[in-house]
Design an enzyme around this catalytic site. Structure first.
Site, PDB file in Angstrom:
ATOM      1  N   LYS A 107     -11.236  -1.817  -7.984  1.00 14.43           N
ATOM      2  CA  LYS A 107     -10.757  -2.446  -6.745  1.00 14.43           C
ATOM      3  C   LYS A 107     -11.962  -2.701  -5.866  1.00 14.43           C
ATOM      4  O   LYS A 107     -12.967  -1.970  -5.947  1.00 14.43           O
ATOM      5  CB  LYS A 107      -9.775  -1.512  -6.021  1.00 14.43           C
ATOM      6  CG  LYS A 107      -8.757  -2.236  -5.173  1.00 14.43           C
ATOM      7  CD  LYS A 107      -7.718  -2.927  -6.010  1.00 14.43           C
ATOM      8  CE  LYS A 107      -6.562  -3.479  -5.262  1.00 14.43           C
ATOM      9  NZ  LYS A 107      -5.449  -3.871  -6.135  1.00 14.43           N
ATOM     10  N   GLY A 221       9.390 -13.444  -0.872  1.00 10.88           N
ATOM     11  CA  GLY A 221       8.088 -14.065  -1.128  1.00 10.88           C
ATOM     12  C   GLY A 221       7.899 -14.311  -2.609  1.00 10.88           C
ATOM     13  O   GLY A 221       8.869 -14.480  -3.355  1.00 10.88           O
TER      14      GLY A 221
END
Ligand code: NAD
Length: 428
Positions: A107, A221
């Site tokens: 990440k 979404g």
């Protein structure tokens, strides 16, 4: 407001410690897996539009790459911390492992707020981020992707800088790229479809006919819209969906007890997944409080908005009709609520399994880029179904065999696989 006392990395380590205990891992393996293998913190100087130079803090964490190159997004966020990035990198290791793709967990992030940065300034951050880390990422080392407040455009700026430094074309060094410049068909659908592939399999296990089910969704979404689309294609009936209202700064739920038409709702939805409440009323929807999505007389709940939504305060409001929860969002259920759901015997498909369709498709993008040959959308979605179904099957079988909660089974499989790769390599 961010909760300053909450430390995601501590939480990720606690989760790991508990699973390591259940698996009886030796001390060396525990020490190795509860911390990242490598962490990079660096400064990114950027010439701003007003002529001054601003220095941004950037990170990349490579939690574990025993199973393959690290994989994980890059977040642009004003409150980004190294500990958040560490936790997210660790969770990526487990997510890639549970769907059995040959990748590890990584990440990255930059402390910045894109709302207050021009495109040129953001391009400067992207290129600067790559200049600091270009020797330690790449198709066979660590493959970034978009995440919070980063997009395909950011990925292309990063790829372009990486290719300048390494003098060649390396489209497999980053994923989430737009179509035509190394992106994959099917990526938009992947996470939502993946959620429903696992729901379909779970319903088979529960002996429930999907065409006789009703479902309620939180969020409208990317994840939720494609989950809804496939659920309806399979014959399910969606009755309620909730979303955030930008104008009122609260959420609302929209309900049609007989079932709603997804395309009708899409026509009155903005690009952030917000539904227009006046228009919804005129189309016959009941407009209810935000939390109503959780309190419906349905068979399936699909939280697909954000974390921390099913909590000790509202979990009792879930109706006895609910038999299955599939977590489209990351971390929607708190540990206390999880305990209650366990006791009530509600079947849970945990987030890092249910929403792994996104990273699986990113892996397919990498594979296609490395081959320089791109699949049709049908091929991508068929391969996604195969991967998600196999991953679900392995977790469900272990949960059944050992009579354990699905979340625990998913963690046990993923940690076990990574531990085994470390052992075979002779690291521990
Ligand atoms: P999105 O921004 O496209 O949609 C979010 C939706 O949630 C919108 O409809 C918004 O109105 C709604 N929402 C926001 N706050 C809400 C609230 N308080 N109550 C009800 N609704 C609310 O986001 P997305 O890409 O669909 O992602 C949703 C979740 O899934 C996130 O947790 C994300 O981390 C996770 N996820 C996404 C992907 C992916 O590929 N998009 C992959 C894995 C996990």
């Amino acid at each position: 407001m961010a909760d300053k006392s909450f430390n995601a990395f501590k939480m990720a380590q606690q989760q790991f410690d508990s699973i390591a205990g259940k698996l009886g891992l030796d001390q060396g393996t525990r020490d190795l897996l509860r911390t990242p293998l490598r962490e990079y913190s660096f400064s990114i100087p950027v010439r701003m539009d007003d002529g001054t130079v601003k220095v941004f803090s950037g990170f990349r964490v490579q939690h574990n790459d025993a199973r393959g190159p690290c994989k994980g997004g890059i977040r642009f966020h004003p409150l980004e911390t190294l500990d958040t990035v560490r936790a997210l990198a660790m969770w990526m290791t487990w997510k890639c492992s549970v769907v059995d793709i040959p990748l590890g967990g990584g990440k990255g992030g930059v402390v910045c707020d894109p709302h207050h940065l021009s495109d040129r300034e953001q391009e400067g951050i992207c290129r600067g981020w790559i200049r600091q880390i270009a020797r330690d990422i790449g198709p066979v080392q660590d493959v970034p992707a978009p995440d919070v407040m980063t997009s395909g455009q950011h990925m292309i700026w990063m790829l372009d800088e990486y290719e300048r430094i390494h003098s060649g074309k390396f489209p497999g060094m980053i994923t989430g790229k737009p179509l035509g410049v190394g992106g994959s068909l099917g990526r938009t659908e992947a996470t939502g479809y993946g959620v429903i592939f696992t729901v379909r399999e779970a319903l088979k296990d529960l002996g429930i006919d999907i065409t006789k089910t009703k479902a309620s969704f939180q969020g409208f979404g990317n994840v939720s819209q494609y989950a809804l689309r496939l659920y309806v294609q399979y014959g399910g009936t969606p009755v309620c969906v909730s979303c955030w209202d930008q104008e009122d700064q609260i959420s609302y739920s929209f309900r049609k007890v007989e079932g709603f038409d997804m395309d009708e709702l899409l026509e009155i939805t903005d690009r952030f997944g917000g539904i227009n409440k006046q228009k919804a009323k005129s189309l016959g929807y009941e407009v209810l409080p935000g939390e109503a999505w959780l309190e419906q007389d349905v068979d399936i709940l699909i939280p697909s908005a954000l974390e921390n939504q099913i909590t000790a305060d509202n979990v009792m409001k879930i109706k006895p009709s609910v038999k299955l929860i599939s977590e489209g969002a990351n971390g929607p259920t708190t540990p206390e609520a999880d305990q209650y759901l366990k006791e009530k015997n509600i079947y849970m498909i945990p987030d890092f399994l249910a929403n792994a369709g996104g990273v699986t498709c990113s892996y397919f993008e990498q594979v296609q880029c490395n081959m320089n040959y791109f699949w049709t959308k049908e091929e991508v979605l068929k391969n996604l179904d195969t991967k998600m179904t196999a991953a679900y099957r392995a977790v469900a079988d272990l949960a059944k065999k050992q009579n354990i909660y699905m979340r625990d089974a998913a963690y046990m499989i993923s940690v076990q696989r990574v531990a085994e790769s470390c052992r075979i390599r002779g690291w521990v």
